[in-house]
Design an enzyme around this catalytic site. Structure first.
Site, PDB file in Angstrom:
ATOM      1  N   LYS A 184       0.882  -1.020  -0.020  1.00 44.93           N
ATOM      2  CA  LYS A 184      -0.140   0.055  -0.035  1.00 44.93           C
ATOM      3  C   LYS A 184       1.017   1.321  -0.116  1.00 44.93           C
ATOM      4  O   LYS A 184       1.244   1.462   0.897  1.00 44.93           O
ATOM      5  CB  LYS A 184      -0.878   0.010   1.196  1.00 44.93           C
ATOM      6  CG  LYS A 184      -2.303   0.715   1.292  1.00 44.93           C
ATOM      7  CD  LYS A 184      -2.125   2.215   0.686  1.00 44.93           C
ATOM      8  CE  LYS A 184      -2.103   3.172   1.756  1.00 44.93           C
ATOM      9  NZ  LYS A 184      -1.774   4.642   1.315  1.00 44.93           N
ATOM     10  N   GLU A 259       9.586   1.502  10.610  1.00 49.58           N
ATOM     11  CA  GLU A 259      10.895   2.594  10.450  1.00 49.58           C
ATOM     12  C   GLU A 259       9.990   3.648  10.514  1.00 49.58           C
ATOM     13  O   GLU A 259       9.320   4.389   9.680  1.00 49.58           O
ATOM     14  CB  GLU A 259      11.634   2.252   9.155  1.00 49.58           C
ATOM     15  CG  GLU A 259      12.801   3.362   9.383  1.00 49.58           C
ATOM     16  CD  GLU A 259      13.772   3.322   8.356  1.00 49.58           C
ATOM     17  OE1 GLU A 259      14.111   2.403   7.943  1.00 49.58           O
ATOM     18  OE2 GLU A 259      13.971   4.420   7.593  1.00 49.58           O
ATOM     19  N   GLU A 394       9.181  15.889  14.684  1.00 53.28           N
ATOM     20  CA  GLU A 394       9.992  15.815  13.434  1.00 53.28           C
ATOM     21  C   GLU A 394       9.090  16.804  12.308  1.00 53.28           C
ATOM     22  O   GLU A 394       7.811  16.502  12.178  1.00 53.28           O
ATOM     23  CB  GLU A 394       9.928  14.377  13.044  1.00 53.28           C
ATOM     24  CG  GLU A 394      10.468  13.991  11.826  1.00 53.28           C
ATOM     25  CD  GLU A 394      10.319  12.584  11.129  1.00 53.28           C
ATOM     26  OE1 GLU A 394       8.932  11.980  11.187  1.00 53.28           O
ATOM     27  OE2 GLU A 394      11.139  12.047  10.706  1.00 53.28           O
TER      28      GLU A 394
END
Ligand code: NDP
Length: 503
Positions: A184, A259, A394
């Site tokens: 996906k 990750e 982030e």
């Protein structure tokens, strides 16, 4: 490969299920945009649970299909090599497609696509090298051994920043081992993965070994991560989404490899050549317009050179050329999505509000063509503090916060004071100090006098909220295979089980 930027332009792209391009069952498509203009360039199928069901069934059928299951290891490696050769032959077309989709510099996507075949070859070579072991059993005339076998259907959810490169490190070993996959990709950059699927078919993989379902995370992504028929999930993306996917997977006791995000520290000591370190910091944070998970976005500089370093960093940043991603002279292209641009603007504003200073950049370029796209100037923020919002979260944009440190102890404390642990970098000529840093830093990767150098031959991954599981190196073969213990009695005489008596 028939697909090119031109054939995608204005088209509707279907799903890739069972070796064929098919329309979504619900007939729905969503728009994908060109980040240099903000305009629509094609429609992609908006898969839902029905399409995901079809893709997972097709992957299961392929996993059981003798044409795949009973293929020898060497033959399977050969197929992965054929795919590598096709990727090499079409590297520049794949790069054109990906750059158009996510705005990454063409010279960078070209370099990625041209180097990807090496990784496919590397993992292809492992197809016939994965081996089990024999184990002592403490009985005579018995053999005890472990088999390593494929795990089944692997669900892969990939992000928009480097879709094909990030996919390679998991797709190539998965195929080499004999798994089947359902991918996906991100709704913001699906075109290159669909083009790759075409090459998978051309290489001769049996139908259903690789399937691609496009659409939103909310619909296709949720349906895939709630499916009980998946053996393992591989996810690359934000920590928030990773947490949600791990939660969905846990309901069905399905393992994941994650990750996730990062807020990586980049440390500069006074004993270095300032210009070298500035180049390292600039490439570490501004490459790909900051849209890399390893971006060195918190820069700690030894106090004695802080002012000189900042001056050199600002001067170097001012020379960075923001521009169209296909122009050779461009250093930084646009951000991939409008939301990403607004998010970066918001974080810079919050940094200023909390007391940081914009030393250079800090805004969208206003003039001409750049004003229309999702561009943001490379930005250096000084007077930063580690607890400011833009230093904790982030950003995924071209922004670095710089702050001084006065001792090695303080630097380690600051560098580790983050919920992330993906990467880290240090610039120093003192090898003892560099090794102390390597030992104490809580990060999956440590760069010494370099940054962003990577190899598919080493295992990479994060600590803390940057995730778990490893990509690359031989370790990845263990991530995508499972052990089965087998015991054989070759004595030819099974004892009466009830003959044993208390002594
Ligand atoms: P997300 O984590 O939201 O998306 C990554 C992938 O997950 C995409 O394919 C996305 O699909 C899919 N997804 C989203 N929601 C779900 C869900 N509920 N279930 C299953 N799949 C889902 O990242 P974004 O693309 O929104 O980027 C946001 C942030 O993620 C960035 O600012 C950055 O911090 C981080 N990021 C980190 C990357 C890395 O390499 N570590 C790469 C990219 C982003 P869709 O896009 O279609 O919604």
């Amino acid at each position: 490969m028939k697909t090119t930027v031109r054939t995608i332009e204005g088209s509707r792209q279907g799903l890739f299920i069972g070796g064929q391009i098919v329309a979504p069952k619900n007939g729905r498509y969503i728009d994908s945009f060109d980040p240099t203009t903000g305009e629509r360039w094609y429609g992609l199928a908006e898969a839902d649970a029905d399409d995901v069901e079809a893709a997972v069934s097709s992957a299961h059928a392929a996993f059981r299909n003798p044409a795949w299951r009973r293929m020898t290891q060497t033959e399977r490696g050969g197929l992965v090599r054929r795919l590598a050769d096709l990727v090499l032959a079409h590297a520049d077309e794949l790069a054109d497609i990906e750059t158009r989709d996510n705005g990454k510099l063409l010279k960078e996507t070209r370099a990625q696509m041209r180097s990807m075949p090496d990784a496919y070859h590397y993992f292809a070579g492992m197809a016939d090298k994965l081996q089990g072991e024999t184990i002592p059993v403490n009985k005579l005339d018995m053999l005890n051994f472990n088999l390593r076998e494929p795990i089944g259907v692997v669900g892969m959810i990939t992000p928009w920043n480097s879709p094909l490169m990030l996919l390679t490190g998991t797709l190539a070993p998965c195929l080499a081992i004999g798994n089947t996959v359902v991918i996906k990709p991100s709704e913001h950059a699906s075109a290159s993965t669909l083009a790759l699927a075409e090459l998978v078919a051309e290489a001769g993989f049996p139908a259903g070994v690789v399937n691609v379902v496009t659409g939103t995370g909310k619909s296709a992504g949720e349906a895939l991560t709630r499916h009980p028929g998946i053996a393992k999930y591989v996810f690359t993306g934000s920590t928030a989404t990773g947490r949600r996917i791990a939660g969905n997977a846990a309901e069905n006791l399905i393992p994941c490899s994650m990750e996730l995000g990062g807020k990586s520290p980049h440390v500069v000591f006074a004993d270095v050549d300032i210009d070298h370190a500035v180049n390292g910091v600039v490439s570490g944070v501004f490459a790909a317009a900051g849209q890399t998970c390893v971006a060195g976005s918190r820069c700690f500089v030894e106090a004695s050179i802080y002012n000189r370093f900042v001056e050199a960093l600002v001067a170097r940043t001012q020379r960075i050329r923001v521009g169209h991603p296909t122009v050779d002279e461009t250093d930084i292209g646009p951000l991939a999505l409008a939301d990403q641009l607004y998010k970066v603007e918001g974080y810079v504003a919050s940094g200023v509000k909390e007391g940081a200073r914009v030393a250079v950049g800090g805004k969208r370029p206003q003039s001409g063509e750049l004003g229309r796209g999702w561009y943001f100037e490379p930005t250096v923020m000084t007077d930063a503090q580690n607890d400011m919002t833009f230093m904790r979260d982030e950003l995924f944009g071209p922004v670095v916060g710089v702050m001084p440190f006065s001792s090695e102890e303080q630097m380690i404390e600051l560098a580790n004071d983050t919920r992330y642990g993906l990467a880290s970098g240090i610039w120093t000529k003192d090898i003892d100090r560099a090794m102390r840093f390597a030992n104490q830093i809580e990060a999956g990767t440590v760069w010494i006098n370099t940054y962003r150098s990577s190899s598919f031959m080493s295992a990479n991954g994060g600590f803390k909220e940057s995730g778990y599981g490893r990509r690359g190196g031989f370790e990845v073969m263990h991530e995508f295979s499972r052990l089965k213990n087998v015991i054989i009695d070759y004595s030819g005489a099974m004892q009466d089980p009830f003959v044993i008596r208390l002594k």
